[in-house]
Design a protein around this motif. Structure first.
Motif, PDB file in Angstrom:
ATOM      1  N   LEU A   1     -51.503  29.918  28.959  1.00 45.08           N
ATOM      2  CA  LEU A   1     -51.589  28.671  29.717  1.00 45.08           C
ATOM      3  C   LEU A   1     -50.694  28.662  30.952  1.00 45.08           C
ATOM      4  N   THR A   2     -49.856  29.674  31.106  1.00 40.46           N
ATOM      5  CA  THR A   2     -49.060  29.795  32.330  1.00 40.46           C
ATOM      6  C   THR A   2     -49.701  30.783  33.310  1.00 40.46           C
ATOM      7  N   ASN A   3     -50.748  31.448  32.890  1.00 41.90           N
ATOM      8  CA  ASN A   3     -51.454  32.412  33.735  1.00 41.90           C
ATOM      9  C   ASN A   3     -52.293  31.655  34.771  1.00 41.90           C
ATOM     10  N   ALA A   4     -52.116  31.989  36.044  1.00 47.48           N
ATOM     11  CA  ALA A   4     -52.803  31.278  37.131  1.00 47.48           C
ATOM     12  C   ALA A   4     -54.325  31.334  36.991  1.00 47.48           C
ATOM     13  N   ASN A   5     -54.868  32.477  36.592  1.00 50.28           N
ATOM     14  CA  ASN A   5     -56.330  32.593  36.433  1.00 50.28           C
ATOM     15  C   ASN A   5     -56.838  31.723  35.291  1.00 50.28           C
ATOM     16  N   ILE A   6     -56.076  31.659  34.219  1.00 52.26           N
ATOM     17  CA  ILE A   6     -56.450  30.825  33.070  1.00 52.26           C
ATOM     18  C   ILE A   6     -56.415  29.354  33.473  1.00 52.26           C
ATOM     19  N   LYS A   7     -55.342  28.950  34.138  1.00 58.36           N
ATOM     20  CA  LYS A   7     -55.230  27.553  34.566  1.00 58.36           C
ATOM     21  C   LYS A   7     -56.369  27.173  35.515  1.00 58.36           C
ATOM     22  N   GLN A   8     -56.701  28.071  36.423  1.00 57.52           N
ATOM     23  CA  GLN A   8     -57.795  27.786  37.372  1.00 57.52           C
ATOM     24  C   GLN A   8     -59.120  27.653  36.636  1.00 57.52           C
ATOM     25  N   ARG A   9     -59.371  28.540  35.689  1.00 56.59           N
ATOM     26  CA  ARG A   9     -60.630  28.500  34.938  1.00 56.59           C
ATOM     27  C   ARG A   9     -60.720  27.213  34.120  1.00 56.59           C
ATOM     28  N   ILE A  10     -59.616  26.814  33.498  1.00 62.58           N
ATOM     29  CA  ILE A  10     -59.606  25.570  32.722  1.00 62.58           C
ATOM     30  C   ILE A  10     -59.891  24.384  33.648  1.00 62.58           C
ATOM     31  N   ASN A  11     -59.250  24.368  34.807  1.00 67.02           N
ATOM     32  CA  ASN A  11     -59.502  23.291  35.771  1.00 67.02           C
ATOM     33  C   ASN A  11     -60.955  23.277  36.221  1.00 67.02           C
ATOM     34  N   ASP A  12     -61.530  24.457  36.462  1.00 73.43           N
ATOM     35  CA  ASP A  12     -62.939  24.542  36.857  1.00 73.43           C
ATOM     36  C   ASP A  12     -63.847  23.984  35.766  1.00 73.43           C
ATOM     37  N   LEU A  13     -63.572  24.343  34.525  1.00 84.90           N
ATOM     38  CA  LEU A  13     -64.393  23.875  33.411  1.00 84.90           C
ATOM     39  C   LEU A  13     -64.281  22.363  33.228  1.00 84.90           C
ATOM     40  N   ILE A  14     -63.082  21.834  33.387  1.00 84.54           N
ATOM     41  CA  ILE A  14     -62.882  20.391  33.271  1.00 84.54           C
ATOM     42  C   ILE A  14     -63.654  19.666  34.375  1.00 84.54           C
ATOM     43  N   GLU A  15     -63.582  20.218  35.576  1.00 86.44           N
ATOM     44  CA  GLU A  15     -64.293  19.591  36.689  1.00 86.44           C
ATOM     45  C   GLU A  15     -65.799  19.690  36.495  1.00 86.44           C
ATOM     46  N   GLU A  16     -66.282  20.823  35.992  1.00 86.36           N
ATOM     47  CA  GLU A  16     -67.718  20.970  35.712  1.00 86.36           C
ATOM     48  C   GLU A  16     -68.183  19.921  34.712  1.00 86.36           C
ATOM     49  N   ALA A  17     -67.288  19.543  33.794  1.00 83.19           N
ATOM     50  CA  ALA A  17     -67.629  18.554  32.775  1.00 83.19           C
ATOM     51  C   ALA A  17     -67.623  17.127  33.332  1.00 83.19           C
ATOM     52  N   GLY A  18     -67.178  16.964  34.579  1.00 77.53           N
ATOM     53  CA  GLY A  18     -67.231  15.652  35.205  1.00 77.53           C
ATOM     54  C   GLY A  18     -65.890  14.974  35.373  1.00 77.53           C
ATOM     55  N   LEU A  19     -64.824  15.566  34.876  1.00 82.28           N
ATOM     56  CA  LEU A  19     -63.496  14.970  35.049  1.00 82.28           C
ATOM     57  C   LEU A  19     -62.912  15.524  36.343  1.00 82.28           C
ATOM     58  N   ASN A  20     -63.050  14.739  37.394  1.00 83.33           N
ATOM     59  CA  ASN A  20     -62.574  15.163  38.704  1.00 83.33           C
ATOM     60  C   ASN A  20     -61.937  13.977  39.411  1.00 83.33           C
ATOM     61  N   ASP A  21     -61.491  14.189  40.634  1.00 84.17           N
ATOM     62  CA  ASP A  21     -60.797  13.130  41.371  1.00 84.17           C
ATOM     63  C   ASP A  21     -61.668  11.890  41.523  1.00 84.17           C
ATOM     64  N   ALA A  22     -62.938  12.068  41.831  1.00 81.85           N
ATOM     65  CA  ALA A  22     -63.824  10.919  42.028  1.00 81.85           C
ATOM     66  C   ALA A  22     -63.945  10.096  40.743  1.00 81.85           C
ATOM     67  N   PHE A  23     -64.085  10.771  39.606  1.00 79.38           N
ATOM     68  CA  PHE A  23     -64.185  10.071  38.327  1.00 79.38           C
ATOM     69  C   PHE A  23     -62.905   9.299  38.029  1.00 79.38           C
ATOM     70  N   VAL A  24     -61.761   9.951  38.209  1.00 80.59           N
ATOM     71  CA  VAL A  24     -60.472   9.303  37.938  1.00 80.59           C
ATOM     72  C   VAL A  24     -60.263   8.127  38.885  1.00 80.59           C
ATOM     73  N   ASP A  25     -60.632   8.293  40.145  1.00 79.67           N
ATOM     74  CA  ASP A  25     -60.507   7.191  41.111  1.00 79.67           C
ATOM     75  C   ASP A  25     -61.350   5.992  40.688  1.00 79.67           C
ATOM     76  N   LYS A  26     -62.555   6.241  40.155  1.00 80.88           N
ATOM     77  CA  LYS A  26     -63.403   5.144  39.680  1.00 80.88           C
ATOM     78  C   LYS A  26     -62.771   4.435  38.489  1.00 80.88           C
ATOM     79  N   GLN A  27     -62.184   5.211  37.582  1.00 78.65           N
ATOM     80  CA  GLN A  27     -61.530   4.613  36.421  1.00 78.65           C
ATOM     81  C   GLN A  27     -60.325   3.781  36.843  1.00 78.65           C
ATOM     82  N   LEU A  28     -59.562   4.305  37.782  1.00 80.81           N
ATOM     83  CA  LEU A  28     -58.404   3.588  38.296  1.00 80.81           C
ATOM     84  C   LEU A  28     -58.853   2.296  38.977  1.00 80.81           C
ATOM     85  N   LEU A  29     -59.927   2.357  39.752  1.00 77.01           N
ATOM     86  CA  LEU A  29     -60.467   1.171  40.411  1.00 77.01           C
ATOM     87  C   LEU A  29     -60.878   0.130  39.381  1.00 77.01           C
ATOM     88  N   PHE A  30     -61.501   0.563  38.291  1.00 76.91           N
ATOM     89  CA  PHE A  30     -61.886  -0.356  37.227  1.00 76.91           C
ATOM     90  C   PHE A  30     -60.658  -1.063  36.667  1.00 76.91           C
TER      91      PHE A  30
END
Length: 148
Positions: A72-101
């Protein structure tokens, strides 16, 4: 308690996002398990599953914990995890909408105040100079909604 679940490489979507997919299949499996509903955020369980660790062996859990932490400290692993999370829909736009709500709702004032504080922190509006004129207001609001 750690439980081992039978998931094979064939069960995972290892073909998605070819550009960022890790070449090491076990690392890729670790990343996919780490973001899965079943293991979300549990590095140890993800490592045990991805690397097929026999947890009954002495020291196996501690080894898995250390290796998961290292991954989990490996840069490639962290990037891949972030990519997968974003692919699943958890991204800045989603968080901004939740915050707005949270900011615009009028029922849960504790959550609303937390959202306002987070918004101000993200926008860099939390310096001591900025907080000073409003500190009494925050104190009054905190008392009103029951935060000490």
């Amino acid at each position: 308690m750690v439980t081992k679940i039978s998931i094979s490489l064939a069960d995972l979507d290892l073909e998605s996002d070819e550009f960022h997919r890790l070449e090491n299949l076990k690392q890729e499996k670790f990343c996919q398990l780490y973001v899965s509903e079943e293991f979300f955020g549990n590095g140890v369980q993800s490592y045990i599953q991805a690397y097929d660790i026999e947890i009954d062996k002495p020291g196996a859990y501690n080894t898995a914990r250390a290796n998961a932490s290292r991954l989990l400290t490996n840069a490639n692993i962290k990037q891949r995890i972030n990519d997968l999370i974003e692919e699943a829909g958890l991204n800045d736009a989603f968080v901004d909408k939740q915050l707005l709500f949270l900011l615009t709702q009028h029922t849960d004032f504790k959550s609303k105040l937390g959202a306002i504080k987070e918004y101000n922190r993200v926008k860099g509006r939390t310096s001591e100079a900025y907080k000073e004129p409003f500190s009494n207001h925050y104190t009054q609001i905190n008392k009103y909604i029951g935060i000490k």
